[in-house]
Design an enzyme around this catalytic site. Structure first.
Site, PDB file in Angstrom:
ATOM      1  N   ASN A  12      29.498  18.857  -9.610  1.00  0.00           N
ATOM      2  CA  ASN A  12      29.502  18.814  -8.155  1.00  0.00           C
ATOM      3  C   ASN A  12      30.555  17.880  -7.576  1.00  0.00           C
ATOM      4  OD1 ASN A  12      27.599  16.907  -9.449  1.00  0.00           O
ATOM      5  ND2 ASN A  12      27.371  16.089  -7.379  1.00  0.00           N
ATOM      6  N   THR A  48       2.220  26.915  -0.835  1.00  0.00           N
ATOM      7  CA  THR A  48       2.398  28.102  -0.003  1.00  0.00           C
ATOM      8  C   THR A  48       3.866  28.505   0.019  1.00  0.00           C
ATOM      9  OG1 THR A  48       0.538  27.463   1.397  1.00  0.00           O
ATOM     10  CG2 THR A  48       2.111  29.031   2.324  1.00  0.00           C
ATOM     11  N   CYS A  57      24.200  12.779  -2.196  1.00  0.00           N
ATOM     12  CA  CYS A  57      22.956  12.075  -2.511  1.00  0.00           C
ATOM     13  C   CYS A  57      23.180  10.604  -2.798  1.00  0.00           C
ATOM     14  CB  CYS A  57      22.267  12.736  -3.704  1.00  0.00           C
ATOM     15  SG  CYS A  57      21.805  14.443  -3.394  1.00  0.00           S
TER      16      CYS A  57
END
Length: 389
Positions: free
Chosen positions: A155, A241, A331
């Protein structure tokens, strides 16, 4: 503004926005048995089939997650726990030292809390792990290796790994190999079945989809221990969910990325090459990071080290002129440490502090490259002057 930080996140595609917006107005939990639930389930499964086709996988191999970080953690921790439970002797984890922190921090956590012995594989000056290095590490004691993890493409510096060859070595010793393909998908040919990988991570917001959705592609023979427990969704591997709107938009973005990959690689790769030429012309001593061969790096990546500069200073000076880039992974932005990726390639610490990553995407233009070409020389000169004062 010249936005050149697509590796951190790229703008959502209009068609993905439309697909997600339409689903936000639809009620239904995909785990419910009534009509609304069945409609949601049908939408999820159609999206799963579409995504699987884009990635060379079976629909049953797609496990939806909340993004790349969760997928990496599920693969690394879950496979480690499963392998160790089957054979307590398997406590060694092999990893490249240039991984995203979602992998590095996961393996370090296993070492600190779960008795793992982490061994970092050597990389060359371009940050690439070679199959012989993986073989040598495994052969020291094949019976104690739990898993290996090597990203598909880096990355920060854009180097592409020989994933198929690495997977061949791992499979020879019956060791699952995981690859973080978050940056690779949409830029290079990513085919899960052909790769021979046991597990592979992808993420939505790197390819024009929404934040907060990703997937772990997982061979049917592997059953990692879950990180989350609850309703047993997603093969009882990832409870929770299902986010039908995000999954729908992810599938739309993935289809666009797969269908336009060759064009993207050609057109964005040409812009990347122009940018590299422009930076080198303006700053002759700038050092290109990663593989200098365009075939060996991501078409959207241009990474440089600037001697005598601090990366954060360069970033802020460019930002003041409307050019947005990064010093490395988003990050770890703001962390006053040289990049672990750059250090792993053998670069000294002072030079590793002066890096910038320009990453292009589907909205990049020649004007963006021209803006960098005009600004980078004076910006580097000013940063060097500040460092000497």
């Amino acid at each position: 503004m010249a936005y050149l930080d697509h590796a951190a996140t790229t703008p959502m595609l209009p068609e993905a926005v439309r697909a997600m917006t339409a689903q936000l107005a639809v009620t239904g939990n995909a785990s419910s048995l009534h009509a609304a639930g069945r409609r949601a389930r049908r939408t999820v499964e159609e999206s799963r089939e579409s995504l699987a086709a884009c990635l060379g996988a079976r629909p049953s191999e797609m496990v939806f997650t909340a993004g790349g970080t969760e997928s990496d953690n599920l693969a690394v921790k879950g496979l480690y726990w499963a392998r160790r439970a089957a054979d307590p002797a398997r406590t060694r984890v092999l990893a490249s030292p240039v991984e995203h922190h979602a992998v590095l921090d996961a393996v370090d956590w296993l070492a600190e809390h779960e008795g793992a012995r982490v061994e970092y594989l050597p990389v060359d000056a371009y940050g690439r792990v070679h199959p012989d290095a993986l073989r040598a590490a495994i052969e020291r004691d094949p019976a104690d290796v739990a898993l290996a993890t090597v990203m598909w493409a880096n990355n920060e510096i854009g180097t592409i790994m020989p994933v198929r060859e690495l997977a061949d070595v791992a499979r020879e010793f019956d060791i699952p190999l995981h690859a973080d393909a978050v940056q690779a998908f949409g830029q290079v040919d990513v085919d899960f079945a052909a790769s021979g990988l046991a597990a592979m991570t992808v993420s939505g917001h790197k390819i024009g989809g929404p934040y907060g959705i990703g997937a772990l592609l997982l061979g049917r023979q592997y059953a990692p221990v879950p990180l989350l427990h609850g309703g047993g969704q997603e093969r009882h591997v990832r409870s929770g969910t299902l986010d039908t709107p995000a999954i729908t938009a992810f599938a739309v973005a993935a289809r666009h990325a797969a269908e336009h990959r060759a064009t993207f690689a050609r057109e964005v790769g040409a812009l990347r090459d122009e940018l590299i030429t422009a930076v080198r012309a303006a700053v002759p001593d700038a050092i290109l990071g990663g593989d200098p061969d365009p075939a060996g790096r991501l078409p959207a990546n241009a990474h440089f080290s600037f001697p005598g500069c601090e990366g954060d200073s360069l970033l802020l000076l460019l930002d003041a002129q409307g050019i947005e880039c990064s010093t490395g992974s988003a990050c770890t932005a703001g962390v006053a440490q040289p990049s672990h990726v750059v250090l792993a390639t053998g670069t000294d610490r002072e030079l590793a502090r002066g890096t910038l990553r320009f990453s292009l995407g589907h909205t990049s233009t020649g004007a963006d490259v021209a803006a960098v070409a005009a600004a980078i020389g004076p910006v580097v000169e000013r940063a060097r002057s500040a460092g000497l004062s």
